[in-house]
Design a protein around this motif. Sequence first.
Motif, PDB file in Angstrom:
ATOM      1  N   MET A   1     -23.479 -18.997  -0.107  1.00 48.23           N
ATOM      2  CA  MET A   1     -22.941 -18.437  -1.329  1.00 48.23           C
ATOM      3  C   MET A   1     -22.840 -19.528  -2.392  1.00 48.23           C
ATOM      4  O   MET A   1     -22.307 -20.595  -2.142  1.00 48.23           O
ATOM      5  CB  MET A   1     -21.561 -17.818  -1.059  1.00 48.23           C
ATOM      6  N   GLN A   2     -23.353 -19.225  -3.570  1.00 46.31           N
ATOM      7  CA  GLN A   2     -23.286 -20.149  -4.703  1.00 46.31           C
ATOM      8  C   GLN A   2     -21.877 -20.104  -5.304  1.00 46.31           C
ATOM      9  O   GLN A   2     -21.255 -19.047  -5.370  1.00 46.31           O
ATOM     10  CB  GLN A   2     -24.304 -19.720  -5.753  1.00 46.31           C
ATOM     11  N   THR A   3     -21.369 -21.248  -5.734  1.00 43.91           N
ATOM     12  CA  THR A   3     -20.051 -21.312  -6.365  1.00 43.91           C
ATOM     13  C   THR A   3     -20.189 -21.827  -7.791  1.00 43.91           C
ATOM     14  O   THR A   3     -20.831 -22.847  -8.032  1.00 43.91           O
ATOM     15  CB  THR A   3     -19.100 -22.237  -5.574  1.00 43.91           C
TER      16      THR A   3
ATOM     17  N   SER B   1     -17.940 -22.601 -11.501  1.00 46.85           N
ATOM     18  CA  SER B   1     -16.623 -22.851 -12.061  1.00 46.85           C
ATOM     19  C   SER B   1     -16.648 -22.374 -13.500  1.00 46.85           C
ATOM     20  O   SER B   1     -17.550 -22.723 -14.263  1.00 46.85           O
ATOM     21  CB  SER B   1     -16.307 -24.340 -11.991  1.00 46.85           C
TER      22      SER B   1
ATOM     23  N   THR C   1     -20.964 -15.731 -17.184  1.00 48.26           N
ATOM     24  CA  THR C   1     -21.417 -16.593 -16.087  1.00 48.26           C
ATOM     25  C   THR C   1     -22.872 -16.317 -15.716  1.00 48.26           C
ATOM     26  O   THR C   1     -23.413 -16.973 -14.838  1.00 48.26           O
ATOM     27  CB  THR C   1     -20.533 -16.417 -14.842  1.00 48.26           C
TER      28      THR C   1
ATOM     29  N   ILE D   1     -10.237 -15.918  -8.042  1.00 44.44           N
ATOM     30  CA  ILE D   1     -11.592 -16.067  -7.519  1.00 44.44           C
ATOM     31  C   ILE D   1     -12.283 -14.714  -7.620  1.00 44.44           C
ATOM     32  O   ILE D   1     -11.769 -13.712  -7.135  1.00 44.44           O
ATOM     33  CB  ILE D   1     -11.579 -16.510  -6.035  1.00 44.44           C
TER      34      ILE D   1
ATOM     35  N   GLU E   1     -15.882 -12.670  -6.751  1.00 40.14           N
ATOM     36  CA  GLU E   1     -17.118 -12.730  -5.973  1.00 40.14           C
ATOM     37  C   GLU E   1     -18.000 -11.551  -6.338  1.00 40.14           C
ATOM     38  O   GLU E   1     -17.527 -10.414  -6.412  1.00 40.14           O
ATOM     39  CB  GLU E   1     -16.810 -12.716  -4.486  1.00 40.14           C
TER      40      GLU E   1
ATOM     41  N   THR F   1     -22.242 -14.710  -5.209  1.00 44.17           N
ATOM     42  CA  THR F   1     -21.772 -15.817  -6.030  1.00 44.17           C
ATOM     43  C   THR F   1     -20.257 -15.775  -6.119  1.00 44.17           C
ATOM     44  O   THR F   1     -19.669 -14.710  -6.276  1.00 44.17           O
ATOM     45  CB  THR F   1     -22.378 -15.737  -7.456  1.00 44.17           C
ATOM     46  N   ARG F   2     -19.659 -16.947  -6.025  1.00 50.80           N
ATOM     47  CA  ARG F   2     -18.198 -17.089  -6.126  1.00 50.80           C
ATOM     48  C   ARG F   2     -17.896 -17.785  -7.439  1.00 50.80           C
ATOM     49  O   ARG F   2     -18.442 -18.846  -7.718  1.00 50.80           O
ATOM     50  CB  ARG F   2     -17.724 -17.919  -4.925  1.00 50.80           C
ATOM     51  N   ILE F   3     -17.012 -17.183  -8.241  1.00 49.65           N
ATOM     52  CA  ILE F   3     -16.622 -17.760  -9.530  1.00 49.65           C
ATOM     53  C   ILE F   3     -15.173 -18.198  -9.419  1.00 49.65           C
ATOM     54  O   ILE F   3     -14.297 -17.372  -9.165  1.00 49.65           O
ATOM     55  CB  ILE F   3     -16.754 -16.747 -10.677  1.00 49.65           C
ATOM     56  N   GLU F   4     -14.943 -19.485  -9.591  1.00 47.61           N
ATOM     57  CA  GLU F   4     -13.585 -20.025  -9.586  1.00 47.61           C
ATOM     58  C   GLU F   4     -13.157 -20.196 -11.041  1.00 47.61           C
ATOM     59  O   GLU F   4     -13.807 -20.905 -11.802  1.00 47.61           O
ATOM     60  CB  GLU F   4     -13.549 -21.367  -8.858  1.00 47.61           C
TER      61      GLU F   4
END
Length: 72
Positions: free
Chosen positions: A1-3, A5, A22, A59, A61, A65-68
């Motif tokens: 999984m891509q992260t 920020s 994003t 967070i 998802e 992709t995970r967006i912090e």
Amino acid sequence: MQTLSFQLNTEHIELCNLLKLTGLATSGGQGKALVATGQVQVDGQPESRKTAKIRVGQIVECLDTRIEVVGK
């Protein structure tokens, strides 16, 4: 999984706009469609509100992709 920020400079951002900014959605409308079809989770829970207010520390998802969301 891509992260990823995402730096938030305001109190909150609407979920569909976050997906657009994003690059996960090409438009706010596509972001709304991703939410409507159940492809988005916020803090590990399914999110069905297209304009949910996303704040620093959350967070998101979507599409593997995970967006912090971080503060300034």
